[in-house]
Design a protein around this motif. Structure first.
Motif, PDB file in Angstrom:
ATOM      1  N   PHE A 129      42.116 -40.290 -54.845  1.00  0.00           N
ATOM      2  CA  PHE A 129      42.139 -40.133 -53.386  1.00  0.00           C
ATOM      3  C   PHE A 129      41.270 -41.229 -52.796  1.00  0.00           C
ATOM      4  O   PHE A 129      40.160 -41.476 -53.302  1.00  0.00           O
ATOM      5  CB  PHE A 129      41.521 -38.789 -52.963  1.00  0.00           C
ATOM      6  N   TYR A 130      41.767 -41.841 -51.729  1.00  0.00           N
ATOM      7  CA  TYR A 130      40.935 -42.821 -51.024  1.00  0.00           C
ATOM      8  C   TYR A 130      40.988 -42.545 -49.528  1.00  0.00           C
ATOM      9  O   TYR A 130      42.069 -42.310 -48.978  1.00  0.00           O
ATOM     10  CB  TYR A 130      41.418 -44.258 -51.319  1.00  0.00           C
ATOM     11  N   ASP A 131      39.808 -42.547 -48.897  1.00  0.00           N
ATOM     12  CA  ASP A 131      39.729 -42.378 -47.444  1.00  0.00           C
ATOM     13  C   ASP A 131      38.575 -43.248 -46.958  1.00  0.00           C
ATOM     14  O   ASP A 131      37.555 -43.362 -47.654  1.00  0.00           O
ATOM     15  CB  ASP A 131      39.461 -40.896 -47.094  1.00  0.00           C
ATOM     16  N   ILE A 132      38.723 -43.840 -45.768  1.00  0.00           N
ATOM     17  CA  ILE A 132      37.590 -44.632 -45.258  1.00  0.00           C
ATOM     18  C   ILE A 132      36.380 -43.716 -45.032  1.00  0.00           C
ATOM     19  O   ILE A 132      35.258 -44.184 -45.024  1.00  0.00           O
ATOM     20  CB  ILE A 132      37.907 -45.424 -43.960  1.00  0.00           C
ATOM     21  N   ASP A 133      36.645 -42.435 -44.865  1.00  0.00           N
ATOM     22  CA  ASP A 133      35.556 -41.456 -44.767  1.00  0.00           C
ATOM     23  C   ASP A 133      35.415 -40.809 -46.154  1.00  0.00           C
ATOM     24  O   ASP A 133      36.181 -39.907 -46.513  1.00  0.00           O
ATOM     25  CB  ASP A 133      35.932 -40.411 -43.695  1.00  0.00           C
TER      26      ASP A 133
END
Ligand SMILES: NC(=O)c1ccc[n+]([C@@H]2O[C@H](COP(=O)([O-])OP(=O)(O)OC[C@H]3O[C@@H](n4cnc5c(N)ncnc54)[C@H](O)[C@@H]3O)[C@@H](O)[C@H]2O)c1
Length: 282
Positions: free
Chosen positions: A44-48
């Motif tokens: 999973f990748y999120d800027i947050d």
């Protein structure tokens, strides 16, 4: 042309999700629940980072699935699902395709102007790109009809006036959204302009344009209606193959009222098409 580079015939499809909000979270839950025999969540990748960490904790107790960058996510995945933002989706698409990984795009508005480049990159790297129908029904018929001659395609969107609060284009028209007693046409023009002035309508207009006659020729009418609570989209198409009319009355996603629940289900249905041997629909 292979759509995925499976490591071996028996291996599960490794899926990475970019953007861990309403759509990313719902898709992760569905992948773990409905497709565990054929697919597995790998990143999973999120800027947050808090968001990707929270999602990771639900699915893996031993190893964090939250990664710090897109590159790491691409390395781990066979299929990357973009569910982040229209501002970022074209950059994400380029990087995923350059890494020769298959891609599903949810923020369709951000790639609508790059259809040819996406197709060229997908061919060059021998991978598939998947764009779910989203919150619109009838895309199957639009795709089929557009193989023959299409005279016109019109998308009419009805939303409650509160949905247009803060939209600059509407503010300039000095319409008092709180006092509307009847339907008010806020916009009628090309999908290209609609996407510019009504970014929250961006995905439906983009998907319809890509499936049909393009962003310049597709017409869009946007109506503020005090009589509706759901987001309603109607498609009218006149073609050599006949007339098509569809109407979708969307219930909003509980985690993000800007997103329709059907958009998430549509992505799950595309995953099913990818993972199961029998494909239904166009
Ligand atoms: N195709 C469709 O029919 C359809 C329907 C609804 C929404 N969408 C689009 O799907 C996307 C996700 O929708 P949502 O409801 O889950 O939104 P959301 O706001 O609930 O979640 C988006 C998440 O992406 C993260 N994010 C933003 N930019 C990022 C970037 N550059 N890299 C990594 N993470 C990033 C945010 O931090 C957030 O956690 C939006 O762009 C939305 O417009 C498409």
């Amino acid at each position: 042309m292979p759509r995925f580079r499976f490591r071996n015939f028996m291996s599960k499809l490794r899926i990475g999700i970019v953007g861990c909000g309403a759509i990313g979270g719902s898709l992760a839950r569905s992948i773990a629940r409905d497709f565990s025999k054929r697919a597995k969540l790998v990143a999973f990748y999120d800027i947050d980072i808090q968001r990707s960490r929270r999602l990771s904790e639900i699915f893996s107790k031993n190893k964090s699935l939250a990664v710090f960058g897109l590159k790491e996510l691409i390395k781990r995945s066979d299929l990357v699902i973009e569910a982040a933002s229209s501002d970022a989706s074209w950059e994400i698409a380029k990087e995923v395709l350059a890494g020769a990984k298959a891609l599903m795009i949810m923020s369709v508005g951000g790639v609508a102007a790059h259809v040819k480049e996406i197709s060229m990159l997908a061919q060059k790297h021998k991978v598939g790109v998947y764009i779910p129908s989203g919150a619109l029904c009838g895309i199957d018929a639009v795709k089929a009809a557009s193989i023959a001659k299409v005279k016109r395609v019109i998308l009419t969107t009805y939303k409650n006036p509160v949905s247009f609060r803060g939209v600059e284009y509407v503010q300039k028209q000095k319409i008092n959204l709180n006092k509307l007693k009847e339907d008010k046409v806020l916009f009628f023009g090309s999908a290209k302009q609609a996407v510019k002035y009504f970014p929250q309508n961006i995905n439906v207009a983009a998907v319809l344009s890509m499936a049909g006659i393009g962003i310049d020729k597709t017409r869009v009418k946007i109506i503020a209606s005090p009589f509706v609570k759901r987001n309603i989209h109607e498609i009218q198409l006149d073609s050599e193959a006949g007339r098509i009319f569809s109407r979708t009355e969307n219930i909003l996603h509980p985690d993000n009222p800007k997103t329709s629940f059907l958009a998430v289900l549509s992505a799950i249905a595309v995953l099913r098409q990818i993972l199961e041997p029998v494909k239904i629909g166009t």
